[in-house]
Design an enzyme around this catalytic site. Structure first.
Site, PDB file in Angstrom:
ATOM      1  N   ALA A 177       0.682  -1.377  -0.091  1.00  0.00           N
ATOM      2  CA  ALA A 177       0.058   0.093   0.058  1.00  0.00           C
ATOM      3  C   ALA A 177       0.612   1.098  -0.115  1.00  0.00           C
ATOM      4  O   ALA A 177       0.377   2.111  -0.220  1.00  0.00           O
ATOM      5  CB  ALA A 177      -0.961   0.031   1.054  1.00  0.00           C
ATOM      6  N   ALA A 178       2.133   1.282   0.359  1.00  0.00           N
ATOM      7  CA  ALA A 178       3.055   2.563   0.643  1.00  0.00           C
ATOM      8  C   ALA A 178       3.200   2.981  -0.761  1.00  0.00           C
ATOM      9  O   ALA A 178       3.588   2.183  -1.733  1.00  0.00           O
ATOM     10  CB  ALA A 178       3.947   2.258   1.362  1.00  0.00           C
ATOM     11  N   GLY A 180       0.734   5.175  -0.272  1.00  0.00           N
ATOM     12  CA  GLY A 180      -0.754   4.938   0.047  1.00  0.00           C
ATOM     13  C   GLY A 180      -1.809   5.996  -0.582  1.00  0.00           C
ATOM     14  O   GLY A 180      -2.802   6.075  -0.358  1.00  0.00           O
ATOM     15  N   ASP A 213       2.534  -2.621   3.954  1.00  0.00           N
ATOM     16  CA  ASP A 213       3.354  -2.684   3.264  1.00  0.00           C
ATOM     17  C   ASP A 213       4.513  -3.239   4.127  1.00  0.00           C
ATOM     18  O   ASP A 213       4.844  -3.290   5.079  1.00  0.00           O
ATOM     19  CB  ASP A 213       3.932  -1.352   2.966  1.00  0.00           C
ATOM     20  CG  ASP A 213       4.868  -1.216   1.659  1.00  0.00           C
ATOM     21  OD1 ASP A 213       4.229  -0.659   0.635  1.00  0.00           O
ATOM     22  OD2 ASP A 213       6.128  -1.513   1.889  1.00  0.00           O
ATOM     23  N   CYS A 326       2.518  -0.647 -12.738  1.00  0.00           N
ATOM     24  CA  CYS A 326       2.712   0.410 -13.781  1.00  0.00           C
ATOM     25  C   CYS A 326       3.844   0.039 -14.459  1.00  0.00           C
ATOM     26  O   CYS A 326       4.897   0.662 -14.723  1.00  0.00           O
ATOM     27  CB  CYS A 326       2.980   1.708 -13.000  1.00  0.00           C
ATOM     28  SG  CYS A 326       4.527   1.713 -11.751  1.00  0.00           S
TER      29      CYS A 326
END
Ligand SMILES: C[S@@+](CC[C@H](N)C(=O)[O-])C[C@H]1O[C@@H](n2cnc3c(N)ncnc32)[C@H](O)[C@@H]1O
Length: 874
Positions: A177-178, A180, A213, A326
């Protein structure tokens, strides 16, 4: 010249860590870095990721600067205001702006983002810096970002949470998640549907967001980020997502006679935004041009598969998981998804999400790709290692068989630059014959296995930079098939029922509202079953009991030697390396406990008994009613309120309080298993700073006289706790009308402008009300109204502290400033700020607005009465 290191920083050899990567980022003047990489080009031409005729447009877009994009936070009282401000003020203001003889395009809405809340601004950095209009707009963005009303986020990074389709009752896990940015979207989604309407906000939804994370430092960044969007429904954990622990939670069926049982926590929605090579972010992280190799993606594949498989194990039947990167690389994308689908056979399938976000331009997922597992000369099928090939003649995977690893030599594009050959290896079996050692370290799942069409990999979503001027991105939505009705229900409602039943059993009488609870207290937007509250607070602000920067002498300090605790500790679930967070308070140093072979150093998470006198004083003063008192939490070994009281939702409590008895100072086991770093929000802060510790001995820098002065003031207080501004949005429905003071926009202007005004100077009915009230924490309810040509269209609430002789709006400087810009088009809190360029077209020629003129005479912050101020102690 090339600038910055820009190394990938994930686990393994690649490692997309998140939206902002620092060193390699593009910064206006420093764009002279070489934005070419022949291997990159040869690789992606070889993969055929875009049709040949689009290749030039693709490359050109990859080399162009990325536009600024941002989202307006949904569901906040500010959402409507900001959307109106964008449409009515900033769009006209920024239209027809010329810079150095050229027209500059104003911001525009991202057509695919729901409710017009997503925005795109494509201007060069020097325009933002030098054009007065855009500079002013930039300032607005910075202010609103600071206070969490706007989030600057890459456009494509906004996609995964939208595809996840999160609803308020969902238990959501964000595995990686970081820092965030997507977690923020998930939190917004459980508190409100995507809308700018303020009434849509649900302060206490059933659902939960667990944001994780494995990198401890980054997980702490996540905690910090989340404070921009305080939610009682958030937990932050710090474990390796590929072995994310199973945890047990209390659950109770809807039948009132049903017993409380233990169930394994399964999530309704999971986001696996995994570490990746990040070559979709080349427009922003330009250092990747230099560092890109075919090995980056190959090195991450195994970890990505493990994380995805673990995620799918933790998903409830009927639940949805979004896998995203990504990266443009199929070995990090379709190959990973295919591996997981094969692992779960028919239990998991790819969702066709072509109907979702219809305005988003996208491409289908790849069903054929090639693999370049290494660099060695032996991996070339012939000895032509030096031979070059041109990109334009290479066949795409759709045209060529994946076995075709030789390059065509009949170059038909003589003018095109030659690109290096890529050492494609046609299959895992071939690799074994070429390099057994390398094969033993790689996975067969890197290669297509022939079932890609049957797995419907075309349902994956690919976004390329040239399609709508964004970064590159990959998203896949996976669903776990529903086999058993019982398993396919969300656990959230049952977890909340279990907590309510526990509260009922333990202390029915302490759940009564205090005597001041008024019968007509407003209680809005609250599901009967969701009862929690919180409020994080990181900011220091001054209030008015004392002017000294009194710092408590660590009343929470406990001297448990590490060895004492460690001797009790048994290794638990595997967890990632844990370093003491840099910003960790020193008094936690003695609290390390072994968890998964590494140290877990967090203060305990302890729910307070509802008959605790401090809790009772809050219940009485604030007139809390229908409030989940049992969900109030502290972070100290004594398990009593000392300086801060936090609130979590019932569903978060079911997680935190579950797992059986804990170890050492930790009351329960789940926080240790999950390496819980943070949960809930701070709702009450202790307003006076006299602790047992500094009663006995003056705090550093304090005299016994000042301590005794504070004690005297403290003794006059009915309740030493104040409601915290960050959590007020959630707390407001539970507060008694007795502490609510109705006010107008001009009253708010007065409090923004004046710091610690003496009571006698507060004008109107608000002044009257404050003078006749006792010392303590109140809430200023600002009703829609007009003042000096400015209009407030939505109600707002802010905490206020009434002291002996003065009063103070409990907002820190930044918040006052952002609020002031938003409402009054200038910074009333700062006389310097009033000289800023005005956003209002009426005032373009630096004319001051009526509000400015009316306040400028006395905009200097009042000097504070030294006897009546205090520093917030957190
Ligand atoms: C692409 S970034 C996540 C970006 C984030 N979702 C956001 O939107 O801000 C990938 C993250 O995965 C984390 N990570 C790497 N390996 C991990 C693992 N095994 N388990 C959990 N997190 C991991 C990294 O520390 C990094 O923060």
């Amino acid at each position: 010249m090339a600038r910055g290191r820009g190394k990938y920083r994930g686990r393994g050899r690649g490692g997309r860590q998140g939206a902002s990567r620092g060193e390699g980022e593009r910064h206006g003047a420093y764009t002279a870095i070489d934005q070419t990489n022949p291997k990159f080009e040869a690789y992606y031409v070889g993969q055929g990721i875009v049709p040949e005729e689009e290749w030039d447009a693709f490359l050109e877009a990859m080399r162009a600067a990325l536009p600024t994009t941002f989202r307006i936070t949904s569901g906040k009282p500010t959402s409507r205001q900001l959307l109106d401000a964008m449409q009515d003020i900033y769009l006209p203001f920024l239209s027809n702006v010329e810079f150095e003889g050229e027209n500059v395009a104003p911001p525009r809405q991202l057509e695919w983002y729901p409710e017009g809340l997503g925005w795109h601004l494509d201007v060069r950095k020097n325009v933002l810096r030098k054009s007065p209009e855009f500079k002013r707009f930039q300032q607005f963005l910075v202010h609103e970002t600071d206070v969490g009303s706007i989030s600057r986020q890459e456009a494509v990074s906004m996609l995964p949470p939208l595809f996840l389709d999160v609803r308020p009752e969902h238990l959501v896990l964000d595995m990686c998640a970081a820092p965030g940015s997507k977690t923020a979207q998930l939190i917004e989604a459980i508190h409100s549907p995507l809308t700018s309407e303020p009434d849509a906000f649900n302060p206490l939804p059933l659902g939960v967001v667990v944001a994780n994370d494995s990198d401890t430092k980054r997980a702490h960044m996540l905690v910090h980020q989340a404070q921009r969007l305080p939610s009682p429904n958030l937990c932050v954990t710090n474990v390796d997502a590929s072995s994310y622990p199973n945890v047990q939670v209390a659950w109770k069926g809807p039948d009132s006679h049903a017993k409380i049982e233990q169930r394994e926590l399964k999530y309704d929605r999971i986001l696996a935004d995994v570490p990746c090579s990040g070559d979709g972010t080349l427009r922003k992280n330009i250092a990747i041009w230099k560092d890109w190799t075919t090995g980056n993606g190959v090195g991450l594949h195994a970890l990505q598969v493990r994380i995805l498989i673990r995620g799918l194990q933790l998903l409830r039947p009927g639940g949805r998981l979004v896998y995203s990167t990504c990266s443009l690389n199929p070995v990090e994308n379709e190959a990973v998804v295919a591996a997981a689908l094969r692992h779960f056979k028919n239990d998991v399938e790819l969702l066709d999400c072509s109907e979702m976000l219809p305005s988003l331009k996208r491409r289908k997922g790849m069903t054929k790709w090639k693999v370049a597992p290494g660099r060695g000369a032996h991996l070339f099928p012939t000895d032509e290692t030096e031979k070059e090939a041109t990109p334009r003649t290479e066949e795409t995977p759709l045209e060529a068989s994946s076995q075709d690893t030789t390059e065509k030599s009949d170059d038909t594009s003589a003018n095109k630059p030659k690109l290096p050959r890529i050492p494609w290896v046609e299959s895992y079996d071939v690799l074994k014959t070429l390099d057994t050692d390398l094969a033993s370290r790689l996975q067969q799942t890197l290669w297509p296995q022939g079932d890609e069409e049957a797995l419907h990999l075309e349902r994956c979503v690919r976004v390329y930079p040239h399609m709508q001027n964004t970064g590159g991105f990959f998203v896949a939505c996976l669903v776990k098939k529903d086999t058993n009705a019982k398993d396919s229900e969300s656990l959230a409602a049952g977890m909340v029922r279990a907590m309510q039943a526990i509260d009922k059993l333990s202390s029915s009488e302490t759940r009564d509202a205090g005597p001041e609870a008024s019968a007509n207290v407003k209680r809005t937007a609250r599901d009967a079953e969701d009862q929690t509250q919180d409020a994080p607070s990181v900011k220091k602000m001054r209030t008015d009991l004392s002017d000294e920067n009194v710092t408590e002498s660590s009343p929470e300090t406990v001297n448990i030697a590490s060895s004492d605790v460690l001797s009790e500790a048994k290794p638990e679930q595997p967890a990632s390396e844990n370093k003491a967070p840099q910003n960790k308070r020193s008094h936690t140093e003695g609290l390390a406990i072994s968890a998964g072979g590494s140290l877990y150093r967090e203060d305990p998470f302890a729910y307070v008994k509802s008959d605790n006198p401090e809790i009772r004083s809050c219940v009485d003063w604030f007139g809390l009613h229908d409030f989940p008192i049992g969900n109030l939490l502290v972070r100290n070994a004594q398990q009593v309120p000392l300086r801060s009281i936090y609130l979590t939702s019932s569903s978060v409590r079911a997680i935190v309080a579950g797992g059986g008895p804990g170890q050492g100072i930790h009351p329960t086991m789940n926080p240790i298993r999950l390496r819980l770093l943070n949960c809930g929000v701070k709702v009450f802060g202790r307003q006076e700073s006299v602790s047992k510790a500094n009663k006995a001995e003056p705090a550093e820098g304090g005299t016994s006289e000042s301590v005794s002065r504070r004690e005297n003031l403290s003794s006059m207080l009915t309740c030493r706790w104040r409601v915290v501004s960050d959590s007020l949005h959630s707390m407001r429905p539970f507060l008694s009308e007795r502490i609510i003071i109705k006010a107008s926009l001009s009253d708010l202007a007065f409090f923004i402008k004046n710091y610690y005004p003496v009571l006698d100077s507060v004008p109107g009915e608000v002044g009257e009300r404050l003078r006749t009230s006792t010392m303590g924490s109140y809430v200023l309810d600002i009703e829609p109204s007009e003042s000096e040509g400015h209009k407030l269209t939505v109600p707002l609430s802010y905490p206020i502290w009434r002291s002996i002789a003065s009063v103070n709006l409990m907002l820190d400087k930044q918040e006052k400033s952002a609020l002031s810009f938003r409402l009054f088009d200038t910074d009333l809190s700062d006389p310097e700020g009033q000289r800023q360029f005005s956003s209002n077209p009426r005032n373009r020629n630096n004319k001051k607005s009526a509000a400015e003129q009316s306040v400028e005479g006395d905009a200097t912050p009042n000097s504070e009465n030294p006897a009546t101020s205090i520093t917030e102690t957190n």
